[in-house]
Design an enzyme around this catalytic site. Structure first.
Site, mmCIF file in Angstrom:
data_model
loop_
_atom_site.group_PDB
_atom_site.id
_atom_site.type_symbol
_atom_site.label_atom_id
_atom_site.label_comp_id
_atom_site.label_asym_id
_atom_site.label_seq_id
_atom_site.Cartn_x
_atom_site.Cartn_y
_atom_site.Cartn_z
ATOM 1 N N GLY A 224 0.646 -1.222 -0.045
ATOM 2 C CA GLY A 224 -0.029 0.142 0.179
ATOM 3 C C GLY A 224 0.717 1.144 0.116
ATOM 4 N N GLU A 258 4.067 -6.769 1.463
ATOM 5 C CA GLU A 258 3.692 -6.969 -0.049
ATOM 6 C C GLU A 258 3.485 -5.671 -0.937
ATOM 7 O OE1 GLU A 258 -0.199 -8.311 0.947
ATOM 8 O OE2 GLU A 258 0.513 -10.053 2.133
ATOM 9 N N GLY A 260 3.268 -3.268 -4.101
ATOM 10 C CA GLY A 260 3.373 -3.489 -5.289
ATOM 11 C C GLY A 260 3.618 -1.979 -6.163
ATOM 12 N N ARG A 261 2.499 -0.951 -5.994
ATOM 13 C CA ARG A 261 2.846 0.282 -6.592
ATOM 14 C C ARG A 261 4.432 0.774 -6.268
ATOM 15 N NH1 ARG A 261 -1.784 3.333 -7.546
ATOM 16 N NH2 ARG A 261 -2.745 1.987 -5.852
ATOM 17 N N ARG A 297 -6.652 3.651 -15.148
ATOM 18 C CA ARG A 297 -6.715 4.132 -13.949
ATOM 19 C C ARG A 297 -7.559 5.380 -14.038
ATOM 20 N NH1 ARG A 297 -2.958 5.492 -10.969
ATOM 21 N NH2 ARG A 297 -4.012 4.580 -9.106
ATOM 22 N N TYR A 301 -10.714 5.552 -11.651
ATOM 23 C CA TYR A 301 -10.585 6.311 -10.433
ATOM 24 C C TYR A 301 -10.356 7.845 -10.368
ATOM 25 C CZ TYR A 301 -8.479 1.508 -9.650
ATOM 26 O OH TYR A 301 -8.260 0.212 -9.379
ATOM 27 N N CYS A 326 -14.808 3.955 -27.906
ATOM 28 C CA CYS A 326 -16.132 4.689 -28.062
ATOM 29 C C CYS A 326 -16.829 5.059 -26.791
ATOM 30 C CB CYS A 326 -17.184 3.852 -28.926
ATOM 31 S SG CYS A 326 -16.072 3.141 -30.285
ATOM 32 N N GLU A 327 -16.275 5.845 -25.857
ATOM 33 C CA GLU A 327 -16.789 5.955 -24.443
ATOM 34 C C GLU A 327 -16.385 7.587 -24.127
ATOM 35 O OE1 GLU A 327 -17.441 3.361 -21.318
ATOM 36 O OE2 GLU A 327 -17.081 1.602 -22.535
ATOM 37 N N TYR A 355 -0.279 -1.183 -12.004
ATOM 38 C CA TYR A 355 -1.932 -1.370 -12.559
ATOM 39 C C TYR A 355 -1.990 -0.500 -13.792
ATOM 40 C CZ TYR A 355 -1.505 -2.445 -7.542
ATOM 41 O OH TYR A 355 -1.400 -3.171 -6.197
HETATM 42 N N1 LLP Z 1 -1.483 -6.847 -0.756
HETATM 43 C C1 LLP Z 1 -2.923 -7.209 -1.008
HETATM 44 C C2 LLP Z 1 -3.445 -7.968 -0.246
HETATM 45 C C3 LLP Z 1 -3.422 -6.198 -1.834
HETATM 46 O O1 LLP Z 1 -4.744 -6.654 -2.033
HETATM 47 C C4 LLP Z 1 -2.742 -5.193 -2.625
HETATM 48 C C5 LLP Z 1 -3.402 -4.597 -3.575
HETATM 49 C C6 LLP Z 1 -1.462 -5.221 -2.457
HETATM 50 C C7 LLP Z 1 -0.687 -6.063 -1.432
HETATM 51 C C8 LLP Z 1 -0.172 -4.448 -3.185
HETATM 52 O O2 LLP Z 1 -0.859 -3.191 -2.888
HETATM 53 P P1 LLP Z 1 0.233 -1.747 -3.520
HETATM 54 O O3 LLP Z 1 1.478 -1.923 -2.448
HETATM 55 O O4 LLP Z 1 0.544 -1.983 -4.961
HETATM 56 O O5 LLP Z 1 -0.687 -0.565 -3.073
HETATM 57 N N2 LLP Z 1 -5.835 -0.997 -9.010
HETATM 58 C C9 LLP Z 1 -5.875 0.009 -8.201
HETATM 59 C C10 LLP Z 1 -4.862 -0.750 -6.839
HETATM 60 C C11 LLP Z 1 -5.552 -1.924 -6.248
HETATM 61 C C12 LLP Z 1 -4.902 -2.639 -5.128
HETATM 62 C C13 LLP Z 1 -5.198 -3.821 -4.816
HETATM 63 N N3 LLP Z 1 -4.508 -4.600 -3.930
HETATM 64 C C14 LLP Z 1 -4.955 1.009 -8.621
HETATM 65 O O6 LLP Z 1 -4.621 1.215 -9.958
HETATM 66 O O7 LLP Z 1 -4.569 2.131 -8.122
#
Ligand code: LLP
Length: 407
Positions: A224, A258, A260-261, A297, A301, A326-327, A355
Protein backbone atom coordinates in the site's frame (compact mmCIF):
# COMPACT_ATOMS: atom_id res chain seq x y z
CA UNK A 1 15.26 7.94 -22.29
CA UNK A 2 15.12 8.10 -26.08
CA UNK A 3 11.36 7.87 -26.53
CA UNK A 4 11.54 8.71 -30.24
CA UNK A 5 13.86 5.82 -30.95
CA UNK A 6 11.76 3.45 -28.85
CA UNK A 7 8.59 4.49 -30.69
CA UNK A 8 10.27 3.93 -34.05
CA UNK A 9 11.56 0.53 -33.07
CA UNK A 10 8.57 -0.86 -31.17
CA UNK A 11 5.67 1.34 -32.28
CA UNK A 12 3.04 2.73 -29.94
CA UNK A 13 1.25 2.42 -27.57
CA UNK A 14 4.25 1.10 -25.69
CA UNK A 15 4.93 0.42 -22.03
CA UNK A 16 8.51 1.11 -20.95
CA UNK A 17 9.90 0.12 -17.54
CA UNK A 18 13.10 1.41 -16.00
CA UNK A 19 14.48 -1.68 -14.24
CA UNK A 20 17.18 0.33 -12.46
CA UNK A 21 14.47 2.42 -10.84
CA UNK A 22 12.76 -0.81 -9.69
CA UNK A 23 16.06 -2.03 -8.18
CA UNK A 24 16.52 1.23 -6.35
CA UNK A 25 13.06 1.01 -4.81
CA UNK A 26 13.44 -2.61 -3.81
CA UNK A 27 16.84 -2.06 -2.25
CA UNK A 28 15.59 0.93 -0.27
CA UNK A 29 12.92 -1.23 1.38
CA UNK A 30 15.32 -4.10 2.00
CA UNK A 31 17.75 -1.67 3.56
CA UNK A 32 15.06 -0.07 5.74
CA UNK A 33 14.34 -3.44 7.35
CA UNK A 34 18.02 -4.37 7.60
CA UNK A 35 17.99 -4.71 11.36
CA UNK A 36 15.35 -7.47 11.22
CA UNK A 37 14.70 -10.68 9.40
CA UNK A 38 12.49 -9.60 6.52
CA UNK A 39 10.74 -10.95 3.46
CA UNK A 40 10.02 -8.19 0.99
CA UNK A 41 7.36 -9.58 -1.30
CA UNK A 42 6.27 -8.05 -4.54
CA UNK A 43 2.51 -7.84 -5.12
CA UNK A 44 2.42 -9.49 -8.53
CA UNK A 45 -0.91 -7.93 -9.48
CA UNK A 46 0.73 -4.52 -9.87
CA UNK A 47 2.65 -5.65 -12.93
CA UNK A 48 2.91 -9.34 -13.66
CA UNK A 49 5.18 -9.28 -16.69
CA UNK A 50 7.48 -12.29 -16.30
CA UNK A 51 10.61 -10.22 -16.83
CA UNK A 52 9.52 -7.73 -14.16
CA UNK A 53 8.97 -10.66 -11.80
CA UNK A 54 12.32 -12.19 -12.71
CA UNK A 55 14.06 -8.89 -12.10
CA UNK A 56 12.54 -8.45 -8.64
CA UNK A 57 13.12 -12.09 -7.75
CA UNK A 58 16.79 -11.73 -8.72
CA UNK A 59 17.00 -8.88 -6.19
CA UNK A 60 15.67 -11.21 -3.49
CA UNK A 61 11.95 -10.45 -3.59
CA UNK A 62 9.30 -12.92 -2.60
CA UNK A 63 5.96 -12.87 -4.40
CA UNK A 64 2.51 -12.03 -3.08
CA UNK A 65 0.03 -13.75 -5.38
CA UNK A 66 -3.75 -13.59 -5.58
CA UNK A 67 -4.54 -16.40 -8.00
CA UNK A 68 -3.13 -19.79 -8.96
CA UNK A 69 -2.02 -18.22 -12.21
CA UNK A 70 -0.03 -15.54 -10.40
CA UNK A 71 1.66 -18.30 -8.40
CA UNK A 72 2.44 -20.11 -11.67
CA UNK A 73 3.86 -16.93 -13.15
CA UNK A 74 6.00 -16.35 -10.07
CA UNK A 75 7.32 -19.91 -10.26
CA UNK A 76 7.97 -19.59 -13.98
CA UNK A 77 9.96 -16.43 -13.31
CA UNK A 78 12.10 -18.31 -10.77
CA UNK A 79 10.53 -17.48 -7.40
CA UNK A 80 11.47 -19.73 -4.50
CA UNK A 81 8.41 -21.58 -3.18
CA UNK A 82 9.26 -20.63 0.38
CA UNK A 83 8.98 -16.97 -0.60
CA UNK A 84 5.49 -17.15 -2.13
CA UNK A 85 2.41 -15.96 -0.25
CA UNK A 86 -1.12 -16.58 -1.47
CA UNK A 87 -3.55 -13.75 -0.58
CA UNK A 88 -7.07 -12.94 -1.72
CA UNK A 89 -10.59 -12.85 -0.39
CA UNK A 90 -12.02 -15.58 -2.64
CA UNK A 91 -9.64 -18.45 -3.35
CA UNK A 92 -11.39 -21.42 -4.93
CA UNK A 93 -10.80 -25.08 -4.08
CA UNK A 94 -8.53 -25.85 -6.98
CA UNK A 95 -6.39 -22.80 -6.23
CA UNK A 96 -6.10 -23.80 -2.57
CA UNK A 97 -5.19 -27.35 -3.56
CA UNK A 98 -2.61 -26.10 -6.03
CA UNK A 99 -1.01 -23.76 -3.48
CA UNK A 100 -0.87 -26.50 -0.85
CA UNK A 101 0.64 -29.01 -3.25
CA UNK A 102 3.25 -26.48 -4.32
CA UNK A 103 4.19 -26.10 -0.66
CA UNK A 104 4.41 -22.31 -0.78
CA UNK A 105 5.23 -20.30 2.34
CA UNK A 106 1.65 -19.61 3.49
CA UNK A 107 -1.93 -18.88 2.55
CA UNK A 108 -3.37 -15.67 3.91
CA UNK A 109 -6.84 -16.73 4.98
CA UNK A 110 -9.63 -14.16 4.99
CA UNK A 111 -12.63 -15.83 6.67
CA UNK A 112 -13.71 -18.69 8.88
CA UNK A 113 -15.37 -20.39 5.93
CA UNK A 114 -12.15 -20.20 3.95
CA UNK A 115 -10.15 -21.57 6.87
CA UNK A 116 -12.46 -24.61 6.98
CA UNK A 117 -12.02 -25.16 3.23
CA UNK A 118 -8.25 -24.99 3.57
CA UNK A 119 -8.40 -27.45 6.45
CA UNK A 120 -10.59 -29.87 4.50
CA UNK A 121 -8.40 -29.72 1.42
CA UNK A 122 -5.23 -30.16 3.50
CA UNK A 123 -6.82 -33.15 5.21
CA UNK A 124 -7.65 -34.72 1.84
CA UNK A 125 -4.06 -34.18 0.77
CA UNK A 126 -2.83 -35.51 4.13
CA UNK A 127 -0.71 -32.46 4.75
CA UNK A 128 -0.61 -29.54 7.14
CA UNK A 129 -1.37 -26.14 5.64
CA UNK A 130 0.74 -23.17 6.71
CA UNK A 131 -1.60 -20.22 7.06
CA UNK A 132 -1.90 -16.72 8.33
CA UNK A 133 -5.14 -14.90 9.13
CA UNK A 134 -5.81 -11.55 7.52
CA UNK A 135 -6.84 -9.15 10.24
CA UNK A 136 -9.12 -6.28 9.38
CA UNK A 137 -8.01 -3.72 11.99
CA UNK A 138 -10.79 -1.22 11.22
CA UNK A 139 -8.29 1.51 10.42
CA UNK A 140 -8.90 4.18 7.81
CA UNK A 141 -6.06 4.25 5.29
CA UNK A 142 -7.39 7.58 3.97
CA UNK A 143 -7.11 6.62 0.35
CA UNK A 144 -9.51 6.24 -2.60
CA UNK A 145 -12.57 4.26 -1.37
CA UNK A 146 -12.12 1.66 -4.12
CA UNK A 147 -8.66 0.78 -2.82
CA UNK A 148 -9.23 1.13 0.91
CA UNK A 149 -9.38 -2.32 2.48
CA UNK A 150 -8.82 -2.06 6.24
CA UNK A 151 -12.23 -0.87 7.40
CA UNK A 152 -15.00 -3.00 8.86
CA UNK A 153 -17.24 -2.06 5.94
CA UNK A 154 -14.72 -3.54 3.47
CA UNK A 155 -14.95 -7.19 2.45
CA UNK A 156 -11.41 -8.04 3.53
CA UNK A 157 -10.13 -10.08 6.46
CA UNK A 158 -11.73 -10.70 9.85
CA UNK A 159 -11.86 -8.55 12.97
CA UNK A 160 -9.25 -9.11 15.61
CA UNK A 161 -11.47 -11.13 17.97
CA UNK A 162 -12.52 -13.48 15.21
CA UNK A 163 -8.88 -13.79 14.17
CA UNK A 164 -7.94 -14.86 17.68
CA UNK A 165 -10.72 -17.48 17.67
CA UNK A 166 -9.50 -18.81 14.34
CA UNK A 167 -5.93 -19.10 15.56
CA UNK A 168 -7.13 -21.04 18.59
CA UNK A 169 -9.11 -23.29 16.26
CA UNK A 170 -5.96 -23.91 14.20
CA UNK A 171 -4.17 -25.07 17.32
CA UNK A 172 -6.59 -27.95 17.65
CA UNK A 173 -6.36 -28.96 13.99
CA UNK A 174 -3.64 -31.30 12.75
CA UNK A 175 -4.10 -29.89 9.25
CA UNK A 176 -3.55 -26.21 10.01
CA UNK A 177 -0.35 -24.57 11.14
CA UNK A 178 -0.66 -20.85 11.82
CA UNK A 179 2.68 -19.28 10.96
CA UNK A 180 1.75 -15.69 10.20
CA UNK A 181 -0.41 -12.67 10.91
CA UNK A 182 -1.51 -10.67 7.92
CA UNK A 183 -2.96 -7.20 7.48
CA UNK A 184 -3.33 -4.97 4.42
CA UNK A 185 -5.23 -1.73 4.83
CA UNK A 186 -5.27 -0.25 1.36
CA UNK A 187 -3.32 1.12 -1.54
CA UNK A 188 -1.65 4.45 -2.43
CA UNK A 189 -1.30 5.28 1.27
CA UNK A 190 0.42 8.59 1.94
CA UNK A 191 -0.10 8.91 5.67
CA UNK A 192 2.07 6.92 8.07
CA UNK A 193 -0.43 6.97 10.97
CA UNK A 194 -2.74 4.22 9.61
CA UNK A 195 0.26 1.88 9.33
CA UNK A 196 1.18 2.60 12.93
CA UNK A 197 -2.42 2.09 14.07
CA UNK A 198 -2.89 -1.13 12.13
CA UNK A 199 0.36 -2.70 13.29
CA UNK A 200 -0.48 -1.77 16.85
CA UNK A 201 -3.62 -3.90 16.55
CA UNK A 202 -1.82 -6.83 14.95
CA UNK A 203 1.22 -6.62 17.24
CA UNK A 204 -1.14 -6.81 20.17
CA UNK A 205 -2.70 -9.91 18.70
CA UNK A 206 0.77 -11.36 18.12
CA UNK A 207 1.58 -11.01 21.83
CA UNK A 208 -1.76 -12.55 22.78
CA UNK A 209 -1.09 -15.51 20.55
CA UNK A 210 2.41 -15.95 21.95
CA UNK A 211 0.86 -16.14 25.41
CA UNK A 212 -1.33 -18.94 24.07
CA UNK A 213 1.77 -20.67 22.72
CA UNK A 214 0.77 -20.06 19.13
CA UNK A 215 4.07 -19.54 17.44
CA UNK A 216 3.76 -16.81 14.83
CA UNK A 217 6.87 -16.46 12.67
CA UNK A 218 5.80 -13.99 9.99
CA UNK A 219 4.32 -10.58 10.62
CA UNK A 220 2.93 -9.50 7.27
CA UNK A 221 2.12 -5.80 7.14
CA UNK A 222 0.71 -5.87 3.61
CA UNK A 223 1.51 -3.30 0.97
CA UNK A 224 0.00 0.00 0.00
CA UNK A 225 2.89 2.46 0.18
CA UNK A 226 1.94 5.36 -2.04
CA UNK A 227 3.99 6.99 -4.78
CA UNK A 228 4.21 10.45 -6.26
CA UNK A 229 1.99 10.89 -9.29
CA UNK A 230 1.84 14.68 -9.11
CA UNK A 231 2.98 16.47 -5.99
CA UNK A 232 2.07 14.01 -3.25
CA UNK A 233 4.35 13.83 -0.22
CA UNK A 234 5.10 10.15 0.10
CA UNK A 235 6.28 7.92 2.93
CA UNK A 236 9.98 7.01 2.81
CA UNK A 237 10.90 3.32 3.10
CA UNK A 238 12.78 4.09 6.29
CA UNK A 239 9.76 5.72 7.96
CA UNK A 240 7.52 2.87 6.83
CA UNK A 241 9.89 0.38 8.46
CA UNK A 242 10.15 2.43 11.63
CA UNK A 243 6.36 2.69 11.96
CA UNK A 244 6.06 -1.07 11.64
CA UNK A 245 8.99 -1.89 13.90
CA UNK A 246 7.93 0.54 16.62
CA UNK A 247 5.25 -1.90 17.68
CA UNK A 248 7.41 -4.99 17.53
CA UNK A 249 10.19 -4.47 19.99
CA UNK A 250 10.95 -7.58 21.98
CA UNK A 251 9.62 -9.88 19.26
CA UNK A 252 11.69 -11.84 16.81
CA UNK A 253 9.17 -12.29 14.01
CA UNK A 254 10.21 -12.01 10.38
CA UNK A 255 8.65 -8.90 8.89
CA UNK A 256 6.91 -9.55 5.60
CA UNK A 257 5.42 -6.94 3.32
CA UNK A 258 3.66 -7.03 -0.05
CA UNK A 259 4.48 -3.90 -1.97
CA UNK A 260 3.30 -3.43 -5.50
CA UNK A 261 2.94 0.16 -6.63
CA UNK A 262 5.88 1.42 -4.57
CA UNK A 263 8.28 -0.97 -6.29
CA UNK A 264 7.19 -0.54 -9.89
CA UNK A 265 4.81 2.43 -10.24
CA UNK A 266 7.24 5.26 -10.92
CA UNK A 267 9.39 3.07 -13.18
CA UNK A 268 6.77 2.90 -15.92
CA UNK A 269 6.03 5.09 -18.95
CA UNK A 270 3.23 4.67 -21.44
CA UNK A 271 4.35 6.04 -24.75
CA UNK A 272 1.60 7.06 -27.13
CA UNK A 273 1.33 8.80 -30.47
CA UNK A 274 -0.90 11.72 -31.30
CA UNK A 275 -3.46 10.90 -33.96
CA UNK A 276 -5.33 14.19 -34.20
CA UNK A 277 -6.14 17.39 -32.46
CA UNK A 278 -9.68 18.67 -32.59
CA UNK A 279 -11.86 21.37 -31.09
CA UNK A 280 -15.49 20.86 -30.19
CA UNK A 281 -16.44 24.48 -29.75
CA UNK A 282 -13.79 25.89 -27.48
CA UNK A 283 -12.89 22.50 -26.03
CA UNK A 284 -9.58 21.07 -27.19
CA UNK A 285 -9.07 17.34 -27.50
CA UNK A 286 -5.82 15.55 -28.25
CA UNK A 287 -6.69 12.13 -29.60
CA UNK A 288 -3.94 9.57 -29.08
CA UNK A 289 -3.40 5.93 -29.96
CA UNK A 290 -3.48 4.70 -26.33
CA UNK A 291 -6.81 4.33 -24.61
CA UNK A 292 -8.62 3.21 -21.49
CA UNK A 293 -8.00 -0.40 -22.47
CA UNK A 294 -4.26 0.32 -22.11
CA UNK A 295 -4.48 2.42 -18.95
CA UNK A 296 -7.78 2.37 -17.11
CA UNK A 297 -6.74 4.22 -13.95
CA UNK A 298 -7.88 7.69 -15.11
CA UNK A 299 -11.30 6.37 -16.18
CA UNK A 300 -11.78 4.09 -13.18
CA UNK A 301 -10.46 6.18 -10.29
CA UNK A 302 -10.15 9.58 -11.88
CA UNK A 303 -6.43 9.00 -11.28
CA UNK A 304 -3.91 11.61 -12.33
CA UNK A 305 -0.93 10.67 -14.50
CA UNK A 306 1.44 13.36 -15.65
CA UNK A 307 1.61 13.66 -19.43
CA UNK A 308 4.44 15.28 -21.31
CA UNK A 309 4.97 15.94 -24.99
CA UNK A 310 8.25 14.40 -26.13
CA UNK A 311 10.83 16.93 -27.41
CA UNK A 312 8.48 19.91 -27.12
CA UNK A 313 8.29 22.77 -24.74
CA UNK A 314 5.87 22.62 -21.88
CA UNK A 315 3.84 25.74 -22.68
CA UNK A 316 0.57 25.53 -24.48
CA UNK A 317 -3.15 25.37 -23.96
CA UNK A 318 -5.47 23.19 -21.98
CA UNK A 319 -6.58 19.94 -23.55
CA UNK A 320 -8.18 16.62 -22.69
CA UNK A 321 -6.06 13.68 -23.81
CA UNK A 322 -8.43 11.00 -25.05
CA UNK A 323 -8.22 7.61 -26.71
CA UNK A 324 -10.05 6.19 -29.72
CA UNK A 325 -12.51 4.08 -27.68
CA UNK A 326 -16.21 4.73 -28.08
CA UNK A 327 -16.87 6.06 -24.59
CA UNK A 328 -16.64 9.52 -23.10
CA UNK A 329 -14.94 7.87 -20.12
CA UNK A 330 -12.00 7.05 -22.37
CA UNK A 331 -9.48 9.65 -21.31
CA UNK A 332 -5.90 9.62 -20.08
CA UNK A 333 -5.91 13.16 -18.72
CA UNK A 334 -8.24 16.10 -18.41
CA UNK A 335 -7.41 19.77 -18.70
CA UNK A 336 -3.65 19.45 -19.02
CA UNK A 337 -1.42 22.04 -20.64
CA UNK A 338 0.07 20.79 -23.90
CA UNK A 339 1.80 22.51 -26.81
CA UNK A 340 0.21 22.42 -30.28
CA UNK A 341 0.40 18.85 -31.48
CA UNK A 342 -0.01 17.04 -34.73
CA UNK A 343 -0.19 13.55 -36.10
CA UNK A 344 2.90 11.56 -35.14
CA UNK A 345 3.97 13.63 -32.14
CA UNK A 346 4.68 11.59 -29.06
CA UNK A 347 3.25 11.91 -25.57
CA UNK A 348 4.53 10.07 -22.55
CA UNK A 349 2.21 9.15 -19.67
CA UNK A 350 4.23 8.82 -16.50
CA UNK A 351 4.19 6.58 -13.42
CA UNK A 352 2.32 3.84 -15.21
CA UNK A 353 4.43 0.88 -14.05
CA UNK A 354 1.80 -0.31 -11.56
CA UNK A 355 -1.77 -1.25 -12.45
CA UNK A 356 -1.18 -0.08 -16.00
CA UNK A 357 -0.60 -3.02 -18.30
CA UNK A 358 -1.83 -5.46 -15.63
CA UNK A 359 -5.31 -3.88 -15.80
CA UNK A 360 -5.33 -3.57 -19.57
CA UNK A 361 -7.86 -5.33 -21.77
CA UNK A 362 -8.84 -5.98 -25.36
CA UNK A 363 -11.91 -3.73 -25.22
CA UNK A 364 -12.92 -2.52 -28.68
CA UNK A 365 -10.88 -5.50 -29.95
CA UNK A 366 -7.77 -3.46 -29.46
CA UNK A 367 -4.49 -5.29 -29.33
CA UNK A 368 -2.59 -4.92 -26.11
CA UNK A 369 0.61 -2.90 -26.15
CA UNK A 370 4.17 -4.18 -26.23
CA UNK A 371 6.38 -3.85 -23.15
CA UNK A 372 10.03 -2.91 -23.07
CA UNK A 373 12.57 -2.96 -20.22
CA UNK A 374 15.45 -0.54 -19.89
CA UNK A 375 18.34 -1.75 -17.79
CA UNK A 376 21.83 -0.28 -17.59
CA UNK A 377 20.99 1.99 -20.51
CA UNK A 378 20.01 -0.92 -22.77
CA UNK A 379 16.52 -1.72 -23.89
CA UNK A 380 14.90 -5.08 -24.59
CA UNK A 381 11.44 -6.31 -25.50
CA UNK A 382 9.73 -8.15 -22.63
CA UNK A 383 6.33 -8.68 -24.24
CA UNK A 384 5.61 -8.47 -27.92
CA UNK A 385 2.69 -6.47 -29.21
CA UNK A 386 -0.44 -8.59 -29.59
CA UNK A 387 -1.53 -9.55 -33.08
CA UNK A 388 -4.93 -10.23 -34.55
CA UNK A 389 -4.34 -13.97 -34.21
CA UNK A 390 -3.90 -13.59 -30.42
CA UNK A 391 -7.28 -11.91 -30.29
CA UNK A 392 -9.23 -14.67 -32.04
CA UNK A 393 -7.22 -17.74 -30.99
CA UNK A 394 -9.68 -18.86 -28.30
CA UNK A 395 -12.81 -18.25 -30.39
CA UNK A 396 -11.99 -19.23 -33.94
CA UNK A 397 -12.58 -22.98 -33.56
CA UNK A 398 -16.11 -22.44 -32.24
CA UNK A 399 -16.97 -20.34 -35.22
CA UNK A 400 -16.29 -23.29 -37.49
CA UNK A 401 -18.35 -25.63 -35.21
CA UNK A 402 -21.30 -23.24 -35.15
CA UNK A 403 -21.26 -22.95 -38.92
CA UNK A 404 -21.47 -26.71 -39.30
CA UNK A 405 -24.42 -27.00 -36.89
CA UNK A 406 -26.28 -24.27 -38.72
CA UNK A 407 -25.92 -26.00 -42.03
N1 LLP B 1 -1.46 -6.97 -0.68
C1 LLP B 1 -2.77 -7.10 -0.87
C2 LLP B 1 -3.51 -8.10 -0.08
C3 LLP B 1 -3.42 -6.30 -1.82
O1 LLP B 1 -4.72 -6.45 -2.01
C4 LLP B 1 -2.69 -5.35 -2.57
C5 LLP B 1 -3.32 -4.52 -3.58
C6 LLP B 1 -1.30 -5.25 -2.34
C7 LLP B 1 -0.72 -6.07 -1.38
C8 LLP B 1 -0.43 -4.30 -3.08
O2 LLP B 1 -0.82 -2.98 -2.91
P1 LLP B 1 0.13 -1.78 -3.41
O3 LLP B 1 1.41 -1.88 -2.63
O4 LLP B 1 0.36 -1.95 -4.86
O5 LLP B 1 -0.64 -0.57 -3.09
N2 LLP B 1 -5.86 -1.03 -9.12
C9 LLP B 1 -5.64 -0.09 -8.05
C10 LLP B 1 -4.89 -0.67 -6.90
C11 LLP B 1 -5.52 -1.92 -6.32
C12 LLP B 1 -4.75 -2.52 -5.21
C13 LLP B 1 -5.28 -3.88 -4.87
N3 LLP B 1 -4.57 -4.55 -3.84
C14 LLP B 1 -4.96 1.16 -8.63
O6 LLP B 1 -4.70 1.19 -9.83
O7 LLP B 1 -4.72 2.13 -7.92
Amino acid sequence: MDFKKLAQKYQTPLYIYDFDCISERFNSVKEAFRARKSLICYAVKANSNLSVLKHLISLGAGCDCVSAEEIKKALLAGAAKYKIIFSGVGKNDSEIEFALKENILMLNVESEAELKRVEKIAENLKITARISIRVNPDVDAKTHPYISTGLKKNKFGVDVDTAKKLYIYCKSSPFLEPVGIHCHIGSQILDIAPYRDATMVTADLLRNLRALEIDIKFFDVGGGLGIRYKDEVTIESYDFAQAVLANLSGTDVTIACELGRFLVGNSGYLLTKVLYEKYNGAKRFVIVDAAMNDLIRPSLYNAYHEIEAVDKNRDGDLADVVGPICESGDFLAKEVVLPPLENGDLLVVKSTGAYGFSMSSNYNSRLRAAEVAIENGKERLIRRREEFEDLVRLEREYLEGANEENR
